[in-house]
Design an enzyme around this catalytic site. Structure first.
Site, PDB file in Angstrom:
ATOM      1  N   ASP A 183       0.859  -1.190   0.000  1.00 54.43           N
ATOM      2  CA  ASP A 183       0.000   0.000   0.000  1.00 54.43           C
ATOM      3  C   ASP A 183       0.894   1.238   0.000  1.00 54.43           C
ATOM      4  O   ASP A 183       1.990   1.199  -0.548  1.00 54.43           O
ATOM      5  CB  ASP A 183      -0.951  -0.056   1.209  1.00 54.43           C
ATOM      6  CG  ASP A 183      -2.218   0.761   0.973  1.00 54.43           C
ATOM      7  OD1 ASP A 183      -2.112   1.898   0.531  1.00 54.43           O
ATOM      8  OD2 ASP A 183      -3.322   0.242   1.240  1.00 54.43           O
ATOM      9  N   HIS A 196       2.383   2.001  -3.133  1.00 54.26           N
ATOM     10  CA  HIS A 196       1.571   3.041  -3.763  1.00 54.26           C
ATOM     11  C   HIS A 196       2.189   4.433  -3.686  1.00 54.26           C
ATOM     12  O   HIS A 196       1.544   5.415  -4.001  1.00 54.26           O
ATOM     13  CB  HIS A 196       0.159   3.050  -3.160  1.00 54.26           C
ATOM     14  CG  HIS A 196      -0.605   1.791  -3.438  1.00 54.26           C
ATOM     15  ND1 HIS A 196      -1.888   1.568  -2.999  1.00 54.26           N
ATOM     16  CD2 HIS A 196      -0.254   0.661  -4.122  1.00 54.26           C
ATOM     17  CE1 HIS A 196      -2.293   0.371  -3.396  1.00 54.26           C
ATOM     18  NE2 HIS A 196      -1.321  -0.199  -4.072  1.00 54.26           N
TER      19      HIS A 196
END
Ligand code: NAG
Ligand code: NAG
Length: 371
Positions: free
Chosen positions: A184, A207
């Site tokens: 993430d 991310h």
């Protein structure tokens, strides 16, 4: 990440300089005065800290633990909940990790687990001693040194919701020279973050470095004074990003600066997304109520994995103000080329090299906020 925070860092030193002016309550549990800790850099803080934690955790009313100024040695600590009431940990001193990798039984140093209503403050330092650990024999000139106790923050690429470091409602945090690989956000910056300095961090996969998402909840605190510089992002889905929900609640983001960022094969290197709406959980055609101002992207270089290299999509209701794009040089050489730059509801100030060519700036003729 709400109920599990792992502080694991040897590559790096994470300094926590929370400036909150919280008074030491008279009933604070002082690890030195009450639990026999010694600030002598060699006596293990592990037992005094876990004893203090047990007492605090069992308390039916809000409690605070204080680690006074001084330099401490901590072999390992697992501080677990659930606890009966909120706990505050005030770290005023410097806590040092072992330099010998063999000292670690498990690949972690300090773990906070299953704790709700937890607050860390005090202006102290967690020193992972990475500089010394990496200088050990056998580590020289190797990218990867297998004998190291902890390899920074790691989670598989496909692991959902594994933010590397999440920060919110904190003032004056520095994240320096850390290596974060996750599924993430590498660093996720939530509401109420002020004066955050991210420097020399490498990310990927994951991310990227992300502010938000914001605007999902009522009464979010402003995000202000965020700097990310000299960072490298490799194979991440985003590079540097600000995201706010379409529609939903208000908020502000100001004084945010991304500078000297290297991107390598990043899908969306520069992105402001004020139409964030995962799984269609909002009114996609509604405009965000979060106001963005004083944002700069300077000297961002490298390669993109997708053609939409720069994407600044601001709110139609609260157009972004004072956005600067300076020296952007990001190549996209895939089959969907050429690379493009897209802007909406923003008139960025553009200077220096711009590859791809800087966005035209379609702004509504009269962007007066309707609310
Ligand atoms: C670039 O990233 C894409 C998508 O993340 C990946 O499929 C591809 O293998 C990467 N390319 C290189 C050269 O690493
Ligand atoms: C943005 O920057 C300008 C000029 O430096 C300053 O006057 C203004 O207060 C800033 N706005 C915010 C919201 O920080």
């Amino acid at each position: 990440m709400e109920n599990k925070i792992n502080v694991v860092s040897t590559l790096s030193t994470i300094m926590l300089l929370f400036l909150s002016a919280v008074e030491v309550r008279s009933g604070a549990l002082d690890v030195v005065a009450k639990f026999g800790a010694k600030a002598d850099e060699k006596t293990d803080l592990s037992k005094p800290l876990s004893d203090a934690w047990k007492e605090a955790c069992a308390s039916a009313t809000t409690s605070s633990i204080v680690i006074p100024k001084g330099v401490y040695f901590l072999s390992q600590a697992t501080l677990e909940g659930p606890c009966k009431a909120p706990i505050e940990l005030q770290v005023q001193g410097t806590i040092k990790a072992p330099t010998d990798p063999k000292a670690f039984k498990e690949p972690k140093w300090i773990e906070f687990n299953k704790v709700e209503n937890f607050k860390m403050s005090g202006g102290g330092v967690f020193d992972g001693q990475g500089t010394r650990a990496y200088k050990r024999e056998g580590c020289d000139k190797k990218d990867f040194c297998s004998a190291l106790p902890i390899v920074s923050v790691r989670a598989p690429k496909d692991s959902p919701n594994t933010d590397g470091i999440h920060i919110g409602r904190s003032d004056g945090v520095n994240i320096i020279d850390s290596d974060i690989r996750t599924g993430d956000d590498c660093i996720s910056i939530g509401d109420g973050t002020k004066h955050l300095d991210v420097k020399g961090v490498t990310c990927g996969p994951g991310h990227g470095i992300s502010i938000g998402s914001l605007g999902k909840f009522e009464n979010e605190e402003p995000v202000e004074g965020i700097t990310a510089s000299k960072c490298t992002l490799s194979d991440t889905t985003n590079g540097v990003r600000i995201k706010t929900w379409a529609g939903e609640y208000g908020g502000t983001v100001s004084d945010v600066h991304f500078e000297d960022i290297t991107v390598k094969n990043v899908s969306c290197p520069v992105i402001v997304d004020q139409k964030y709406c995962p799984s269609n959980k909002c009114k996609m055609n509604a405009e965000s109520n979060v106001k963005l101002s004083n944002i700069s992207f300077k000297n961002i270089r490298g390669t993109a994995a997708l053609p939409e290299v720069v994407k600044i999509i601001c709110s139609g209701k609260f157009p972004c103000e004072n956005v600067e794009l300076a020296d952007i040089d990001i190549k996209y050489s895939g089959p969907k080329g050429p690379g493009v730059s897209e802007c909406k509801n923003v008139k960025p100030k553009i200077t220096g090299k711009q590859n791809p060519p800087a966005c035209a700036a379609p702004v509504p003729p009269n962007p007066t906020p309707t609310v």
